[in-house]
Design a protein around this motif. Structure first.
Motif, PDB file in Angstrom:
ATOM      1  N   GLY A   9       0.817  -1.210   0.000  1.00  0.00           N
ATOM      2  CA  GLY A   9       0.000   0.000   0.000  1.00  0.00           C
ATOM      3  C   GLY A   9       0.846   1.252   0.000  1.00  0.00           C
ATOM      4  O   GLY A   9       0.576   2.216  -0.722  1.00  0.00           O
ATOM      5  N   THR A  10       1.890   1.238   0.796  1.00  0.00           N
ATOM      6  CA  THR A  10       2.806   2.375   0.843  1.00  0.00           C
ATOM      7  C   THR A  10       3.483   2.570  -0.502  1.00  0.00           C
ATOM      8  O   THR A  10       3.579   3.695  -1.008  1.00  0.00           O
ATOM      9  N   ALA A  25       2.793  13.728   3.866  1.00  0.00           N
ATOM     10  CA  ALA A  25       2.413  12.546   4.647  1.00  0.00           C
ATOM     11  C   ALA A  25       3.568  12.024   5.506  1.00  0.00           C
ATOM     12  O   ALA A  25       3.388  11.091   6.276  1.00  0.00           O
ATOM     13  N   GLY A  26       4.746  12.598   5.335  1.00  0.00           N
ATOM     14  CA  GLY A  26       5.890  12.158   6.125  1.00  0.00           C
ATOM     15  C   GLY A  26       6.763  11.136   5.423  1.00  0.00           C
ATOM     16  O   GLY A  26       7.460  10.371   6.080  1.00  0.00           O
ATOM     17  N   GLY A  27       6.693  11.109   4.109  1.00  0.00           N
ATOM     18  CA  GLY A  27       7.505  10.158   3.348  1.00  0.00           C
ATOM     19  C   GLY A  27       6.982   8.748   3.501  1.00  0.00           C
ATOM     20  O   GLY A  27       5.872   8.520   3.997  1.00  0.00           O
ATOM     21  N   ALA A  28       7.783   7.792   3.091  1.00  0.00           N
ATOM     22  CA  ALA A  28       7.363   6.390   3.125  1.00  0.00           C
ATOM     23  C   ALA A  28       7.027   5.940   4.544  1.00  0.00           C
ATOM     24  O   ALA A  28       6.027   5.246   4.754  1.00  0.00           O
ATOM     25  N   ASP A  29       7.824   6.349   5.520  1.00  0.00           N
ATOM     26  CA  ASP A  29       7.554   5.940   6.901  1.00  0.00           C
ATOM     27  C   ASP A  29       6.235   6.512   7.414  1.00  0.00           C
ATOM     28  O   ASP A  29       5.472   5.832   8.093  1.00  0.00           O
ATOM     29  N   GLY A  30       5.957   7.752   7.067  1.00  0.00           N
ATOM     30  CA  GLY A  30       4.699   8.367   7.486  1.00  0.00           C
ATOM     31  C   GLY A  30       3.491   7.724   6.821  1.00  0.00           C
ATOM     32  O   GLY A  30       2.454   7.521   7.466  1.00  0.00           O
ATOM     33  N   ILE A  31       3.633   7.392   5.559  1.00  0.00           N
ATOM     34  CA  ILE A  31       2.535   6.732   4.839  1.00  0.00           C
ATOM     35  C   ILE A  31       2.281   5.358   5.448  1.00  0.00           C
ATOM     36  O   ILE A  31       1.127   4.984   5.711  1.00  0.00           O
ATOM     37  N   ALA A  32       3.350   4.603   5.691  1.00  0.00           N
ATOM     38  CA  ALA A  32       3.195   3.279   6.298  1.00  0.00           C
ATOM     39  C   ALA A  32       2.526   3.376   7.669  1.00  0.00           C
ATOM     40  O   ALA A  32       1.651   2.562   7.993  1.00  0.00           O
ATOM     41  N   LEU A  51       4.472  -2.683  12.047  1.00  0.00           N
ATOM     42  CA  LEU A  51       4.853  -1.453  11.355  1.00  0.00           C
ATOM     43  C   LEU A  51       6.341  -1.415  11.024  1.00  0.00           C
ATOM     44  O   LEU A  51       6.718  -1.136   9.882  1.00  0.00           O
ATOM     45  N   ILE A  52       7.175  -1.690  11.985  1.00  0.00           N
ATOM     46  CA  ILE A  52       8.620  -1.606  11.749  1.00  0.00           C
ATOM     47  C   ILE A  52       9.076  -2.602  10.677  1.00  0.00           C
ATOM     48  O   ILE A  52       9.817  -2.214   9.771  1.00  0.00           O
ATOM     49  N   PRO A  53       8.630  -3.871  10.713  1.00  0.00           N
ATOM     50  CA  PRO A  53       9.017  -4.768   9.617  1.00  0.00           C
ATOM     51  C   PRO A  53       8.524  -4.284   8.240  1.00  0.00           C
ATOM     52  O   PRO A  53       9.226  -4.448   7.238  1.00  0.00           O
ATOM     53  N   ALA A  54       7.357  -3.662   8.197  1.00  0.00           N
ATOM     54  CA  ALA A  54       6.863  -3.123   6.926  1.00  0.00           C
ATOM     55  C   ALA A  54       7.756  -1.979   6.451  1.00  0.00           C
ATOM     56  O   ALA A  54       8.095  -1.890   5.261  1.00  0.00           O
ATOM     57  N   GLN A  55       8.151  -1.117   7.368  1.00  0.00           N
ATOM     58  CA  GLN A  55       9.033  -0.010   7.003  1.00  0.00           C
ATOM     59  C   GLN A  55      10.387  -0.524   6.523  1.00  0.00           C
ATOM     60  O   GLN A  55      10.962   0.016   5.579  1.00  0.00           O
ATOM     61  N   VAL A  56      10.881  -1.578   7.138  1.00  0.00           N
ATOM     62  CA  VAL A  56      12.144  -2.180   6.695  1.00  0.00           C
ATOM     63  C   VAL A  56      11.983  -2.746   5.286  1.00  0.00           C
ATOM     64  O   VAL A  56      12.844  -2.557   4.434  1.00  0.00           O
ATOM     65  N   GLN A  57      10.862  -3.419   5.042  1.00  0.00           N
ATOM     66  CA  GLN A  57      10.604  -3.981   3.717  1.00  0.00           C
ATOM     67  C   GLN A  57      10.522  -2.871   2.671  1.00  0.00           C
ATOM     68  O   GLN A  57      11.063  -3.008   1.581  1.00  0.00           O
ATOM     69  N   GLY A  59      11.983   0.060   2.842  1.00  0.00           N
ATOM     70  CA  GLY A  59      13.343   0.560   2.690  1.00  0.00           C
ATOM     71  C   GLY A  59      14.185  -0.339   1.813  1.00  0.00           C
ATOM     72  O   GLY A  59      14.973   0.124   0.990  1.00  0.00           O
ATOM     73  N   ALA A  60      14.014  -1.642   1.951  1.00  0.00           N
ATOM     74  CA  ALA A  60      14.754  -2.593   1.119  1.00  0.00           C
ATOM     75  C   ALA A  60      14.336  -2.447  -0.330  1.00  0.00           C
ATOM     76  O   ALA A  60      15.171  -2.518  -1.235  1.00  0.00           O
ATOM     77  N   GLY A  61      13.066  -2.211  -0.576  1.00  0.00           N
ATOM     78  CA  GLY A  61      12.586  -2.002  -1.941  1.00  0.00           C
ATOM     79  C   GLY A  61      13.154  -0.744  -2.555  1.00  0.00           C
ATOM     80  O   GLY A  61      13.522  -0.720  -3.729  1.00  0.00           O
ATOM     81  N   LYS A  62      13.256   0.322  -1.756  1.00  0.00           N
ATOM     82  CA  LYS A  62      13.831   1.572  -2.262  1.00  0.00           C
ATOM     83  C   LYS A  62      15.296   1.369  -2.630  1.00  0.00           C
ATOM     84  O   LYS A  62      15.765   1.888  -3.631  1.00  0.00           O
ATOM     85  N   GLN A  63      16.012   0.586  -1.818  1.00  0.00           N
ATOM     86  CA  GLN A  63      17.424   0.313  -2.099  1.00  0.00           C
ATOM     87  C   GLN A  63      17.564  -0.482  -3.393  1.00  0.00           C
ATOM     88  O   GLN A  63      18.404  -0.175  -4.223  1.00  0.00           O
ATOM     89  N   ARG A  64      16.713  -1.499  -3.593  1.00  0.00           N
ATOM     90  CA  ARG A  64      16.750  -2.280  -4.835  1.00  0.00           C
ATOM     91  C   ARG A  64      16.451  -1.401  -6.035  1.00  0.00           C
ATOM     92  O   ARG A  64      17.100  -1.512  -7.070  1.00  0.00           O
ATOM     93  N   ASP A  65      15.464  -0.513  -5.920  1.00  0.00           N
ATOM     94  CA  ASP A  65      15.117   0.386  -7.023  1.00  0.00           C
ATOM     95  C   ASP A  65      16.287   1.296  -7.360  1.00  0.00           C
ATOM     96  O   ASP A  65      16.595   1.521  -8.529  1.00  0.00           O
ATOM     97  N   ALA A  66      16.951   1.831  -6.346  1.00  0.00           N
ATOM     98  CA  ALA A  66      18.086   2.728  -6.571  1.00  0.00           C
ATOM     99  C   ALA A  66      19.230   1.983  -7.250  1.00  0.00           C
ATOM    100  O   ALA A  66      19.867   2.508  -8.166  1.00  0.00           O
ATOM    101  N   GLU A  67      19.485   0.740  -6.830  1.00  0.00           N
ATOM    102  CA  GLU A  67      20.546  -0.052  -7.456  1.00  0.00           C
ATOM    103  C   GLU A  67      20.213  -0.363  -8.910  1.00  0.00           C
ATOM    104  O   GLU A  67      21.073  -0.296  -9.783  1.00  0.00           O
ATOM    105  N   TRP A  68      18.963  -0.702  -9.178  1.00  0.00           N
ATOM    106  CA  TRP A  68      18.528  -1.018 -10.547  1.00  0.00           C
ATOM    107  C   TRP A  68      18.676   0.207 -11.443  1.00  0.00           C
ATOM    108  O   TRP A  68      19.187   0.114 -12.550  1.00  0.00           O
ATOM    109  N   MET A  69      18.274   1.385 -10.935  1.00  0.00           N
ATOM    110  CA  MET A  69      18.361   2.607 -11.731  1.00  0.00           C
ATOM    111  C   MET A  69      19.823   2.996 -11.970  1.00  0.00           C
ATOM    112  O   MET A  69      20.155   3.515 -13.021  1.00  0.00           O
ATOM    113  N   ALA A  70      20.710   2.719 -11.026  1.00  0.00           N
ATOM    114  CA  ALA A  70      22.119   3.073 -11.173  1.00  0.00           C
ATOM    115  C   ALA A  70      22.788   2.231 -12.245  1.00  0.00           C
ATOM    116  O   ALA A  70      23.756   2.686 -12.875  1.00  0.00           O
TER     117      ALA A  70
END
Length: 72
Positions: A9-10, A25-32, A51-57, A59-70
């Motif tokens: 959802g986030t 909304a406070g970024g991804a953490d605020g939305i979550a 909540l915290i495990p969802a926020q970690v998940q 964050g991991a997705g954002k890192q994968r997206d950044a690596e893919w775009m790089a």
């Protein structure tokens, strides 16, 4: 089941909302956190185990997206 629901959802909001809305909304953490508070979860659900495990998940997705775009 709540962790993937919050994470997906986030990510949907991040993918579809304007940057101004995401920032307000406070970024991804605020939305979550907002999604977490709106879900009707059982009495055992807490920020610590949902909540915290969802926020970690997310964050991991954002890192994968950044690596893919790089990679270009």
């Amino acid at each position: 089941m709540a962790v993937p629901v919050i994470a997906k959802g986030t990510q949907y909001v991040i993918d579809t909302a304007s940057p101004a809305v995401i920032k307000a909304a406070g970024g991804a953490d605020g939305i979550a956190a907002r999604i977490f508070r709106k879900l009707d979860l059982d009495d055992h659900a807490s920020e610590q185990n949902v909540l915290i495990p969802a926020q970690v998940q997310i964050g991991a997705g954002k890192q994968r997206d950044a690596e893919w775009m790089a990679r270009g």
